[in-house]
Structures are given as structure tokens and as C-alpha cells.
Design a protein around this motif. Structure first.
Motif, PDB file in Angstrom:
ATOM      1  N   SER A 272       0.828  -1.210   0.000  1.00 42.94           N
ATOM      2  CA  SER A 272       0.000   0.000   0.000  1.00 42.94           C
ATOM      3  C   SER A 272       0.859   1.256   0.000  1.00 42.94           C
ATOM      4  O   SER A 272       0.523   2.253  -0.655  1.00 42.94           O
ATOM      5  CB  SER A 272      -0.926   0.008   1.220  1.00 42.94           C
ATOM      6  N   SER A 273       1.974   1.219   0.722  1.00 42.34           N
ATOM      7  CA  SER A 273       2.876   2.372   0.749  1.00 42.34           C
ATOM      8  C   SER A 273       3.489   2.619  -0.622  1.00 42.34           C
ATOM      9  O   SER A 273       3.623   3.768  -1.060  1.00 42.34           O
ATOM     10  CB  SER A 273       3.982   2.149   1.786  1.00 42.34           C
ATOM     11  N   ILE A 274       3.849   1.544  -1.315  1.00 43.01           N
ATOM     12  CA  ILE A 274       4.414   1.682  -2.661  1.00 43.01           C
ATOM     13  C   ILE A 274       3.356   2.212  -3.631  1.00 43.01           C
ATOM     14  O   ILE A 274       3.613   3.133  -4.420  1.00 43.01           O
ATOM     15  CB  ILE A 274       4.983   0.334  -3.144  1.00 43.01           C
ATOM     16  N   ASP A 275       2.154   1.644  -3.555  1.00 42.56           N
ATOM     17  CA  ASP A 275       1.081   2.071  -4.457  1.00 42.56           C
ATOM     18  C   ASP A 275       0.633   3.503  -4.177  1.00 42.56           C
ATOM     19  O   ASP A 275       0.174   4.209  -5.089  1.00 42.56           O
ATOM     20  CB  ASP A 275      -0.111   1.116  -4.345  1.00 42.56           C
TER      21      ASP A 275
ATOM     22  N   SER B 232       9.786  -7.058  -5.954  1.00 41.91           N
ATOM     23  CA  SER B 232      10.161  -7.202  -7.358  1.00 41.91           C
ATOM     24  C   SER B 232       9.332  -6.218  -8.176  1.00 41.91           C
ATOM     25  O   SER B 232       8.672  -5.337  -7.624  1.00 41.91           O
ATOM     26  CB  SER B 232       9.908  -8.636  -7.826  1.00 41.91           C
ATOM     27  N   GLY B 233       9.353  -6.378  -9.486  1.00 41.83           N
ATOM     28  CA  GLY B 233       8.604  -5.466 -10.332  1.00 41.83           C
ATOM     29  C   GLY B 233       7.099  -5.618 -10.227  1.00 41.83           C
ATOM     30  O   GLY B 233       6.354  -4.715 -10.624  1.00 41.83           O
ATOM     31  N   GLU B 234       6.634  -6.735  -9.644  1.00 43.61           N
ATOM     32  CA  GLU B 234       5.196  -6.987  -9.599  1.00 43.61           C
ATOM     33  C   GLU B 234       4.651  -7.298  -8.208  1.00 43.61           C
ATOM     34  O   GLU B 234       3.458  -7.120  -7.964  1.00 43.61           O
ATOM     35  CB  GLU B 234       4.839  -8.143 -10.532  1.00 43.61           C
ATOM     36  N   TYR B 235       5.505  -7.769  -7.302  1.00 47.16           N
ATOM     37  CA  TYR B 235       4.997  -8.254  -6.019  1.00 47.16           C
ATOM     38  C   TYR B 235       5.846  -7.789  -4.831  1.00 47.16           C
ATOM     39  O   TYR B 235       7.046  -7.548  -4.965  1.00 47.16           O
ATOM     40  CB  TYR B 235       4.970  -9.792  -5.996  1.00 47.16           C
ATOM     41  N   VAL B 236       5.168  -7.718  -3.690  1.00 46.86           N
ATOM     42  CA  VAL B 236       5.836  -7.655  -2.390  1.00 46.86           C
ATOM     43  C   VAL B 236       5.629  -9.021  -1.747  1.00 46.86           C
ATOM     44  O   VAL B 236       4.489  -9.501  -1.648  1.00 46.86           O
ATOM     45  CB  VAL B 236       5.249  -6.559  -1.484  1.00 46.86           C
ATOM     46  N   THR B 237       6.707  -9.644  -1.337  1.00 45.12           N
ATOM     47  CA  THR B 237       6.631 -10.978  -0.755  1.00 45.12           C
ATOM     48  C   THR B 237       7.316 -10.979   0.605  1.00 45.12           C
ATOM     49  O   THR B 237       8.387 -10.391   0.764  1.00 45.12           O
ATOM     50  CB  THR B 237       7.308 -12.015  -1.665  1.00 45.12           C
TER      51      THR B 237
ATOM     52  N   SER C  16       0.273  -2.343  -7.964  1.00 48.32           N
ATOM     53  CA  SER C  16      -0.601  -1.755  -8.987  1.00 48.32           C
ATOM     54  C   SER C  16       0.148  -0.937 -10.023  1.00 48.32           C
ATOM     55  O   SER C  16      -0.396  -0.660 -11.110  1.00 48.32           O
ATOM     56  CB  SER C  16      -1.666  -0.874  -8.312  1.00 48.32           C
ATOM     57  N   TYR C  17       1.366  -0.522  -9.713  1.00 50.69           N
ATOM     58  CA  TYR C  17       2.122   0.345 -10.611  1.00 50.69           C
ATOM     59  C   TYR C  17       3.446  -0.308 -10.973  1.00 50.69           C
ATOM     60  O   TYR C  17       3.953  -1.171 -10.240  1.00 50.69           O
ATOM     61  CB  TYR C  17       2.368   1.707  -9.961  1.00 50.69           C
TER      62      TYR C  17
ATOM     63  N   ILE D 177       7.950   3.373 -10.258  1.00 52.88           N
ATOM     64  CA  ILE D 177       8.151   3.488  -8.813  1.00 52.88           C
ATOM     65  C   ILE D 177       9.432   2.743  -8.468  1.00 52.88           C
ATOM     66  O   ILE D 177       9.586   1.569  -8.804  1.00 52.88           O
ATOM     67  CB  ILE D 177       6.970   2.888  -8.013  1.00 52.88           C
ATOM     68  N   LEU D 178      10.346   3.429  -7.823  1.00 58.25           N
ATOM     69  CA  LEU D 178      11.608   2.817  -7.412  1.00 58.25           C
ATOM     70  C   LEU D 178      11.546   2.471  -5.924  1.00 58.25           C
ATOM     71  O   LEU D 178      11.077   3.269  -5.114  1.00 58.25           O
ATOM     72  CB  LEU D 178      12.774   3.774  -7.657  1.00 58.25           C
TER      73      LEU D 178
END
Length: 226
Positions: free
Chosen positions: A82-85, A121-126, A143-144, A222-223
């Protein structure tokens, strides 16, 4: 009166002949093997029942602790995603946006942050941890478009591949829909960054500028890095 005396003699005789009483009226087990066996069996049953109850209580407490840890892992993973999005949702055209995510290691949680293996990664937080040989894991999709490296690393990669850093002053020459740029960054983002929970996480929104001729387009990313 004679009848009363006879009744007392009968009661005294019954008391003396009773196998569990001494002549003074106290119970005793010395001469009764069945009574000893019953006593030992009852104590053994009580001990076994106590062991079973304690085992059940311990198993229940362990199970409850594991459930809470899994729930906390889900919440933590969702919080990072959520913080990244939230950075990705910032309105376009506002320039670079930077936010800091801090792991709340002082919070009273059952889960131990030192046990956690958290990656982006580019698509997920694990996030996950080992539990008696089993790996407990939680994941959240992003999401981004996300890249697990810093802005300096991003510009270096772009310059090595396209001879341009992708800044507004140095856009990358690419034909629409710029798949050579997006596919290159997608491949690079497949290698996840493993986060250190004792350090802050920097989340940045940056733009990669590309041009297919006279028009310059802006690709937002998003980096995530430390």
C-alpha cells in the motif's frame, strides 16, 4: 436396655470385621490388595488426564500463535504494498516524489522481524519466514510499474542499454509503444530486492522520457531501494 447393649455389640463387631477399618475406626489398606490397586489406577488415570490436558493446552497455544503470526505477516505485506502504491497514485506531472517506509520493529507483535525475509520485485511484495521446516509466505501484487533499484542505478542501466539516461534533457530514442524500453526494465525488475528490516525503505516516483521523433513521452515508474 438389653436390646441396646446387643445393638452396640453388633455395631462393634461390624466395625472390627470391616476390611477397611481398624478397630479404632480409621481406614487402612495394608491387608487389602484390591484397594491398593484401585488407588494406584486412580492416580495413574489422574496423571494421564493431566498430561493430556496440558498437551492440548500447549498445542492450542502454539496453533493460536501461528495463526496470529500469519495474520501479522499478511498485514505487513499489505502495508508495504500500500505504501508503494500510494506513491504511484500521486498525480502525474508533479515531478519526482519520494517517501520513506519504516518497519515498526518496536511494535508489540508476536512475529519476529529478524526471522522475516521480505522482498520487492517489479510486480509483487513478498514476505515469509521458516516455521519448523515449513515456509510461511504472504504476497501482494503491486498496482504500478515498480523497479527494485535506485534512481542512480536506473539511469546507469538505461545509459548502458540505450546510450541515454531517459531524463527530460536526455530522452531515449524509441519507437511507439516503446516496448524495447518497457520490456528491458521489466526483465531487470524480475530480480527482487531483499529488504533489511532494520533500515528505512525509500520509495520514489520517477519518469523515464522517450521519444519517437518530435514528440517526447513520459513513462512513470516506482523505485524501491534502501
Amino acid at each position: 436396655m438389653g436390646k441396646t447393649k446387643k445393638q452396640r455389640e453388633v455395631r462393634r463387631s461390624a466395625c472390627i470385621d470391616h476390611p477397611y477399618r481398624r478397630p479404632n475406626g480409621h481406614r487402612y489398606l495394608i491387608d487389602d490388595d484390591n484397594a491398593w490397586a484401585d488407588l494406584i489406577l486412580s492416580k495413574t488415570a489422574l496423571i494421564l488426564a493431566t498430561v493430556i490436558i496440558l498437551t492440548a493446552v500447549y498445542a492450542l497455544a502454539t496453533s493460536s500463535s501461528e495463526i496470529i503470526e500469519k495474520d501479522e505477516l499478511e498485514v505487513l505485506t499489505m502495508d508495504i504494498a500500500s505504501s508503494i502504491d500510494s506513491v504511484g497514485s500521486v498525480r502525474s506531472g508533479t515531478g519526482n516524489v519520494t517517501r520513506t517506509y519504516t518497519f515498526d520493529t518496536h511494535n508489540e507483535l508476536i512475529i519476529d522481524y529478524k526471522r522475516l525475509n521480505i522482498s520487492v520485485s517489479g510486480e509483487y511484495v513478498t514476505a515469509g519466514f521458516d516455521d519448523n521446516g515449513n515456509t510461511v509466505r504472504a504476497a501482494r501484487a503491486l498496482s504500478y510499474r515498480t523497479l527494485p533499484f535506485s534512481n542512480v542505478e536506473l539511469r546507469g542501466l538505461l545509459k548502458d542499454r540505450f546510450a541515454a539516461e531517459g531524463t527530460e534533457n536526455q530522452p531515449i530514442n524509441s519507437a511507439y509503444p516503446f516496448t524495447d524500453v518497457t520490456e528491458f526494465l521489466s526483465i531487470e525488475a524480475a530480480d527482487a530486492i531483499h529488504l533489511n528490516t532494520s533500515m528505512d525503505v525509500l520509495i520514489e516516483k520517477v519518469s523515464v522520457f522517450v521519444t519517437g521523433g518530435s514528440e517526447v513521452k513520459e513513462l512513470e515508474y516506482i523505485l524501491v531501494h534502501q
